[in-house]
Design a protein around this motif. Sequence first.
Motif, PDB file in Angstrom:
ATOM      1  N   GLY A  40       0.786  -1.219   0.000  1.00  0.00           N
ATOM      2  CA  GLY A  40       0.000   0.000   0.000  1.00  0.00           C
ATOM      3  C   GLY A  40       0.825   1.279   0.000  1.00  0.00           C
ATOM      4  N   LYS A  41       2.111   1.164   0.337  1.00  0.00           N
ATOM      5  CA  LYS A  41       2.949   2.371   0.286  1.00  0.00           C
ATOM      6  C   LYS A  41       3.271   2.709  -1.162  1.00  0.00           C
ATOM      7  CE  LYS A  41       5.625   1.861   4.557  1.00  0.00           C
ATOM      8  NZ  LYS A  41       7.001   1.800   5.072  1.00  0.00           N
ATOM      9  N   PRO A  42       3.495   3.994  -1.461  1.00  0.00           N
ATOM     10  CA  PRO A  42       3.936   4.331  -2.813  1.00  0.00           C
ATOM     11  C   PRO A  42       5.333   3.766  -3.060  1.00  0.00           C
ATOM     12  CG  PRO A  42       3.986   6.265  -1.399  1.00  0.00           C
ATOM     13  CD  PRO A  42       3.330   5.171  -0.607  1.00  0.00           C
ATOM     14  N   LEU A  43       5.604   3.434  -4.323  1.00  0.00           N
ATOM     15  CA  LEU A  43       6.870   2.797  -4.668  1.00  0.00           C
ATOM     16  C   LEU A  43       7.847   3.812  -5.244  1.00  0.00           C
ATOM     17  CD1 LEU A  43       5.583  -0.449  -6.452  1.00  0.00           C
ATOM     18  CD2 LEU A  43       6.075  -0.086  -4.030  1.00  0.00           C
ATOM     19  N   LEU A  44       9.048   3.804  -4.707  1.00  0.00           N
ATOM     20  CA  LEU A  44      10.113   4.661  -5.233  1.00  0.00           C
ATOM     21  C   LEU A  44      11.107   3.742  -5.944  1.00  0.00           C
ATOM     22  CD1 LEU A  44      11.035   7.710  -5.075  1.00  0.00           C
ATOM     23  CD2 LEU A  44      12.691   6.903  -3.375  1.00  0.00           C
ATOM     24  N   ASP A  45      11.062   3.784  -7.262  1.00  0.00           N
ATOM     25  CA  ASP A  45      11.845   2.844  -8.066  1.00  0.00           C
ATOM     26  C   ASP A  45      13.258   3.380  -8.280  1.00  0.00           C
ATOM     27  OD1 ASP A  45      12.960   1.153  -9.910  1.00  0.00           O
ATOM     28  OD2 ASP A  45      11.233   1.146 -11.271  1.00  0.00           O
ATOM     29  N   VAL A  46      14.227   2.767  -7.606  1.00  0.00           N
ATOM     30  CA  VAL A  46      15.617   3.226  -7.729  1.00  0.00           C
ATOM     31  C   VAL A  46      16.428   2.287  -8.618  1.00  0.00           C
ATOM     32  CG1 VAL A  46      15.536   4.337  -5.481  1.00  0.00           C
ATOM     33  CG2 VAL A  46      16.361   1.984  -5.644  1.00  0.00           C
ATOM     34  N   SER A  47      15.723   1.371  -9.299  1.00  0.00           N
ATOM     35  CA  SER A  47      16.439   0.289  -9.980  1.00  0.00           C
ATOM     36  C   SER A  47      17.335   0.765 -11.115  1.00  0.00           C
ATOM     37  CB  SER A  47      15.443  -0.743 -10.515  1.00  0.00           C
ATOM     38  OG  SER A  47      14.605  -0.146 -11.493  1.00  0.00           O
ATOM     39  N   ARG A  48      17.074   1.989 -11.605  1.00  0.00           N
ATOM     40  CA  ARG A  48      17.918   2.430 -12.715  1.00  0.00           C
ATOM     41  C   ARG A  48      18.732   3.682 -12.385  1.00  0.00           C
ATOM     42  NH1 ARG A  48      14.789   2.277 -18.310  1.00  0.00           N
ATOM     43  NH2 ARG A  48      12.788   1.844 -17.341  1.00  0.00           N
ATOM     44  N   LEU A  49      18.877   3.981 -11.095  1.00  0.00           N
ATOM     45  CA  LEU A  49      19.701   5.138 -10.720  1.00  0.00           C
ATOM     46  C   LEU A  49      21.173   4.808 -10.970  1.00  0.00           C
ATOM     47  CD1 LEU A  49      18.329   6.565  -7.343  1.00  0.00           C
ATOM     48  CD2 LEU A  49      18.229   7.593  -9.641  1.00  0.00           C
ATOM     49  N   PRO A  50      21.851   5.587 -11.796  1.00  0.00           N
ATOM     50  CA  PRO A  50      23.246   5.273 -12.127  1.00  0.00           C
ATOM     51  C   PRO A  50      24.137   5.203 -10.883  1.00  0.00           C
ATOM     52  CG  PRO A  50      22.408   7.050 -13.517  1.00  0.00           C
ATOM     53  CD  PRO A  50      21.360   6.790 -12.489  1.00  0.00           C
ATOM     54  N   ASP A  51      23.844   6.033  -9.861  1.00  0.00           N
ATOM     55  CA  ASP A  51      24.698   6.045  -8.665  1.00  0.00           C
ATOM     56  C   ASP A  51      24.643   4.728  -7.902  1.00  0.00           C
ATOM     57  OD1 ASP A  51      24.969   9.347  -8.188  1.00  0.00           O
ATOM     58  OD2 ASP A  51      23.168   8.626  -9.230  1.00  0.00           O
ATOM     59  N   LEU A  52      23.637   3.912  -8.188  1.00  0.00           N
ATOM     60  CA  LEU A  52      23.463   2.670  -7.428  1.00  0.00           C
ATOM     61  C   LEU A  52      23.892   1.441  -8.220  1.00  0.00           C
ATOM     62  CD1 LEU A  52      21.727   4.659  -5.742  1.00  0.00           C
ATOM     63  CD2 LEU A  52      20.153   2.775  -5.313  1.00  0.00           C
ATOM     64  N   THR A  53      24.494   1.671  -9.369  1.00  0.00           N
ATOM     65  CA  THR A  53      24.879   0.524 -10.190  1.00  0.00           C
ATOM     66  C   THR A  53      26.403   0.433 -10.302  1.00  0.00           C
ATOM     67  OG1 THR A  53      24.789   1.858 -12.185  1.00  0.00           O
ATOM     68  CG2 THR A  53      22.793   0.674 -11.606  1.00  0.00           C
ATOM     69  N   GLY A  54      26.848  -0.646 -10.831  1.00  0.00           N
ATOM     70  CA  GLY A  54      28.262  -0.797 -11.133  1.00  0.00           C
ATOM     71  C   GLY A  54      29.049  -1.517 -10.062  1.00  0.00           C
ATOM     72  N   ILE A  55      30.126  -2.145 -10.476  1.00  0.00           N
ATOM     73  CA  ILE A  55      31.034  -2.818  -9.548  1.00  0.00           C
ATOM     74  C   ILE A  55      32.404  -2.171  -9.739  1.00  0.00           C
ATOM     75  CG2 ILE A  55      32.081  -5.027  -8.906  1.00  0.00           C
ATOM     76  CD1 ILE A  55      29.692  -6.414 -10.266  1.00  0.00           C
ATOM     77  N   ASP A  56      32.918  -1.541  -8.692  1.00  0.00           N
ATOM     78  CA  ASP A  56      34.212  -0.863  -8.782  1.00  0.00           C
ATOM     79  C   ASP A  56      35.219  -1.557  -7.892  1.00  0.00           C
ATOM     80  OD1 ASP A  56      33.207   1.188 -10.461  1.00  0.00           O
ATOM     81  OD2 ASP A  56      32.236   2.070  -8.690  1.00  0.00           O
ATOM     82  N   ILE A  57      36.358  -1.845  -8.464  1.00  0.00           N
ATOM     83  CA  ILE A  57      37.403  -2.524  -7.702  1.00  0.00           C
ATOM     84  C   ILE A  57      38.610  -1.600  -7.598  1.00  0.00           C
ATOM     85  CG2 ILE A  57      38.835  -4.597  -7.550  1.00  0.00           C
ATOM     86  CD1 ILE A  57      36.852  -6.024  -9.334  1.00  0.00           C
ATOM     87  N   ASP A  58      39.053  -1.322  -6.367  1.00  0.00           N
ATOM     88  CA  ASP A  58      40.330  -0.614  -6.229  1.00  0.00           C
ATOM     89  C   ASP A  58      41.270  -1.490  -5.410  1.00  0.00           C
ATOM     90  OD1 ASP A  58      39.693  -0.292  -3.572  1.00  0.00           O
ATOM     91  OD2 ASP A  58      38.982   1.780  -3.810  1.00  0.00           O
ATOM     92  N   HIS A  59      42.329  -0.922  -4.839  1.00  0.00           N
ATOM     93  CA  HIS A  59      43.317  -1.755  -4.161  1.00  0.00           C
ATOM     94  C   HIS A  59      42.765  -2.415  -2.921  1.00  0.00           C
ATOM     95  CE1 HIS A  59      46.344  -0.655  -6.912  1.00  0.00           C
ATOM     96  NE2 HIS A  59      46.263   0.638  -6.631  1.00  0.00           N
ATOM     97  N   GLU A  60      41.920  -1.718  -2.248  1.00  0.00           N
ATOM     98  CA  GLU A  60      41.502  -2.206  -0.938  1.00  0.00           C
ATOM     99  C   GLU A  60      40.095  -2.743  -0.880  1.00  0.00           C
ATOM    100  OE1 GLU A  60      42.272   1.140   1.511  1.00  0.00           O
ATOM    101  OE2 GLU A  60      44.401   0.668   1.701  1.00  0.00           O
ATOM    102  N   THR A  61      39.231  -2.270  -1.765  1.00  0.00           N
ATOM    103  CA  THR A  61      37.827  -2.655  -1.637  1.00  0.00           C
ATOM    104  C   THR A  61      37.184  -2.963  -2.988  1.00  0.00           C
ATOM    105  OG1 THR A  61      37.110  -0.359  -1.830  1.00  0.00           O
ATOM    106  CG2 THR A  61      37.418  -1.217   0.408  1.00  0.00           C
ATOM    107  N   ILE A  62      36.101  -3.724  -2.873  1.00  0.00           N
ATOM    108  CA  ILE A  62      35.188  -3.884  -4.007  1.00  0.00           C
ATOM    109  C   ILE A  62      33.884  -3.205  -3.600  1.00  0.00           C
ATOM    110  CG2 ILE A  62      33.815  -5.527  -5.347  1.00  0.00           C
ATOM    111  CD1 ILE A  62      36.068  -7.436  -5.245  1.00  0.00           C
ATOM    112  N   ARG A  63      33.456  -2.300  -4.437  1.00  0.00           N
ATOM    113  CA  ARG A  63      32.232  -1.560  -4.137  1.00  0.00           C
ATOM    114  C   ARG A  63      31.169  -2.006  -5.136  1.00  0.00           C
ATOM    115  NH1 ARG A  63      31.873   3.320  -1.576  1.00  0.00           N
ATOM    116  NH2 ARG A  63      34.119   3.241  -1.571  1.00  0.00           N
TER     117      ARG A  63
END
Lengths: 286, 920
Positions: A40-63
Amino acid sequence: MNTYCRPATLDQALGALAEGDWCVLAGGTDVYACEVPGNGKPLLDVSRLPDLTGIDIDHETIRIGAVTSWSTLRKATLPPFMRAVQQVAGLIGGRQVQNKGTIGGNICNASSAADGIPALLALGAGLELQSSAGRRHVDLASFLAPDGPVQRRSDELLMSIVLPIPAGPSSSAFVKLGRRSDLTIAVVMMAALVEWAADGSVGRAAISVGAASRRAVRLHGLEDRLRGWRPISTPAVEITPEDIEPLSPIDDSRASANYRRCAATILLGQLVRDVTRHRPEALAHG
Amino acid sequence: MADFLRLNGCEVALPSNGTMRLSSFLRDELALTGTKIGCERGDCGSCTIIVDGQAVASCLQSVGGVAGCSVVTIEGLATCTVAGKSLQDAFLRHQAVQCGFCIPGFLMTSAAFLESGRDGEVFEPRRDLAGILCRCTGYQKILSAVLEVASGVAPRAPAPLPSVGNAVGADITRLDGREKVDGSQHFGADGIPRAALRAIAVRSPFHRAQFRLGDLEAFKADHPGIEAILTAGDVPGRNLHGVAAPFADQPVFAEEEVRFVGEAIALIVGEARSVQSLNLEDFPVSWTPLEPYLSMLASTADGQDLIHETRPGNILIRGHVERGDVEDAFHAADHIVSGTFSTQFVEHAYLEPEAGWAERNGDTISIYSCSQAPHAHRSDLALILDLPPEAVRVVPTAVGGGFGGKLDLTVQPFIAIAAWRLNKPVGMVFSREESIAASTKRHPAHMKSRMCATNDGILTGVDFEGDFDTGAYASWGTAVANRVPVHASGPYSVANYRARTRAIHTHVTPSGAFRGFGVPQTCFAQEQLIDELADNLGMDPLEFRLRNALRVDQPIATGQILPDSVGMEACLEALRPRWNQARREAASTNGENFNLRRGVGLAAMIYGCGNTASANPSTIRIGVRPDGSVVLHQGAVDVGQGSNTVIPQIAADAIGIAVHDLRIVGAATHLTPDCGRTSASRQTFVTGRAAEFAGKALRRRILSLSNAGPDAVLSFGKGRVAVADQGEVRRIELECMEPDEFGYVLRAEETFDPPSTPLDAMGRGSPYALYTFGAQLAEVEVDCALGMVRVTRVTAAYDVGKVVNPSLLEGQIEGAVAQGIGMALTERFIAGSTRNFQDYLMPTLRDVPPVDCIFIEAEAGLGPYGAKGIGEPALVPTAAAIANAIRSAIGCCIETLPATPDVILAALAQNNLDFSRNTL
């Protein structure tokens, strides 16, 4: 009245969250798996927000962006310590669900049978949450309150999952026991990350078990016991009843609590063997 | 933000409500009904479509989320994907389609994988299709079809069309297949007119409760869009239905007291959107829960209330068959074995939830629904509506799996009453939760049995007692209680025999018909005792069965002597090579690995085709139109098993016409004569025989009109029948003949009712006209530490009399084996707690092993061209064979089904068996 909003930018999304009571929609595989999506709550669709996508690997972490789908994770080229997460990615529902379901959704929905959580706990996942007030970091373990809802404020959005890359050689494994081959809710499941010392012994182990408690739990006792174990020269580690003491399984239609304890004991043995078998080549030969 | 999506190559505007499920948008707004809704929870995969190249469950997809995306549905499969057309053709050639409801999901997922290839991932059908459920096929033929396309090997050549007179036995692709792979076939929910009102039922949340309805008018007034709320008082005629007329006891709407969770008390009818968004928690009803009896033990305890006043002890009916002297046999026996066995409620879990619509036309009404029993439904609906049967038309849509579960009335009385009362078309579609709660189940059984033998290996006595939980209403409880005592002997000659059964009421969803009417449960108990007896005798279980297998001159348990078609020995002999090989393989690996043990098990069965000791006629009409076209009125509902193909094959050979030249009119009470229910493995046999008779009658008529001999060759068309006989061609000019009431100038209509006799007080008589025989051999691996069982291979041998269509026959067995695996290992419905396909675990693709089928043709004089039924026999021995395989692996009986890990570990512990010391 159901409403739906798909903000084009992160700012719009955070603005909406700050002002209203939304059900955040990512892949939809949990939100839509009930009679009324969002209850019943309104839906906020974040599935295509560019800031929430992608896999970034640097020396210390995988984001990993929060709306990264399981299929994307399964197919991605990732370092060996990520094996447990990639195993999970291929075992959540069918392909038609893995193509939509997201890692962030799995965490925020936090079902006691959420397949992703034991692996992410073992891998020491941290979370980045953002609101219009700012960004905060929290580790997954404290995000998952033992009882009750997850520690996400209603104005916050889970942005990404951050996994520390182990400094030395490491391996990970995931084991899931269900009642049938596929499309199965776990009777019990578990994941392990082992960081290996140069002499081929266990430098550090992290093991967590899901579907055998309200929330997935770490087995610190067993982790401590494994430290220093050298598979090549010392006998196999026997799993003892004390090892699984942190679990508090329940009886349900899938299995009895007793069975879950018994299965957890056996599966832990398998898990340790599997994570050992997948340690880096050089260590396996001493 | 784009407000469009690209759908099958065309731009389509999105609706304003972005939360709508994409599956609903496609079906309800765009009338693209090829996308099927099986669960609306992402658990089944039937609704899978392609979004931007990826397979996606459309029920979990918001329409807002596909703005600007490219979407392909089954309707666009052939034109918008590279592999779509090849996949459709392969599914048909491999006979991968039965009911067809899940097929769009398999096709779309396969097409998506074959399309992409771009991310470097290799398509592995066994893994990548494992998330889609099918309940009919057992997955084997689907897999072989997809593997063919995926591997790029030359497609299997389509079977050549059989020449005239050779349709029976030919491997014909199902005649109604094309519309099942292109999405155009209409199932129950697919043809509901857009303008139709929608109905939803208000159902009991309690197992047992008294209730009082509140102010319905106020509720209606508060909820715009509701046109009517119907309750028991609105039923025009009798508020009762039931498949066994004298026992009809199930109300359309409960009155005062509900007897199971999910029982309907009212129906809300109104404009689709208003009704579907109602919150029924506000519905004005007050409940007074009462103590329910959830087990047979509880309902038969002393002093319990009666669930139905006229049924003392809460016993619906008893069955009894006896011959010889059982007590004497056990006194004289050298070996006696006994056991107690129990099984649980099993859900049919057809992928298509019950659905349909009804429309009133003046004084008549038409009801379209996924029905397995059109004429029987018409009789009950006429009583409910208080109309003469002729005023009620029942038209079955395509049926997305039945297995016995669509024999009882489900949506039909609701839509019929609503359409009649409101004089508007009314549609209704059960949700998966509603379907599971309200539809019938397989009877749980509690069975006590003992058997005895003499030292020479002769089975001398069988003494069986079985209680069957028939739930809140009679449904098919009478059929189970009557059929089981005939079948508890198994396919053996037993001189001294006693079988007693009871069907018992409880406060649970009614148990009805489910592939085998109690015989699979019975077989599970009896065949384990047969193995134990063989062990005690030191005999090979296959040899022991062979020694006692029924032969043509020997009486069955009721004293009936079968004149022909008793192929039990031949089936067992056919299994012998695999039996010996598999046992050797198991023995060799069991020595090496104590923890993972292999086992091989056998179970054999006899099954009477048709209703038990009662009439069950079928009538077939064939007519020739003035233009020379030949029309077959085929009233046997095809629920996926293939009667739309098998009956024409038989009719064509009887007439002497090519099967593909027949025009076919499908089942509908105003168009086809009564072919009875699609149940009891009777359609190939009974309707097939009627088709043979009708075809031959038409042929005789034509031959006599043309004075031709029996071997004359007929050709139809261009307004005439040409009859070629001994070099001479005579023509019957059809256009100058007077058409009859059906528009035919030549017509034959024949009825076949298989000869049977009622059973006397001791159960003596001839309850069925003929019997199918068969046996299955299951191979399993048991993980003795985790208690998990995996079935690795099944070999099945059946005496089917005559193979009419080999690949359809294989499909029946492969699908039944999958259902048998579920019944044996994972499936259990728990009233009030099993809600959907997440809770109800039917086998997935990788749970079902390859199945090898061997067919024996011991022709039955009574069967059409010698053929017998297979639908239920295919399932009867599977769970029993698996139980025996587990027994051979771990050395103890399996007393309860499903054999879950808890059950296996308890059995090991009880028998002090520990194979787990040697860890993995």
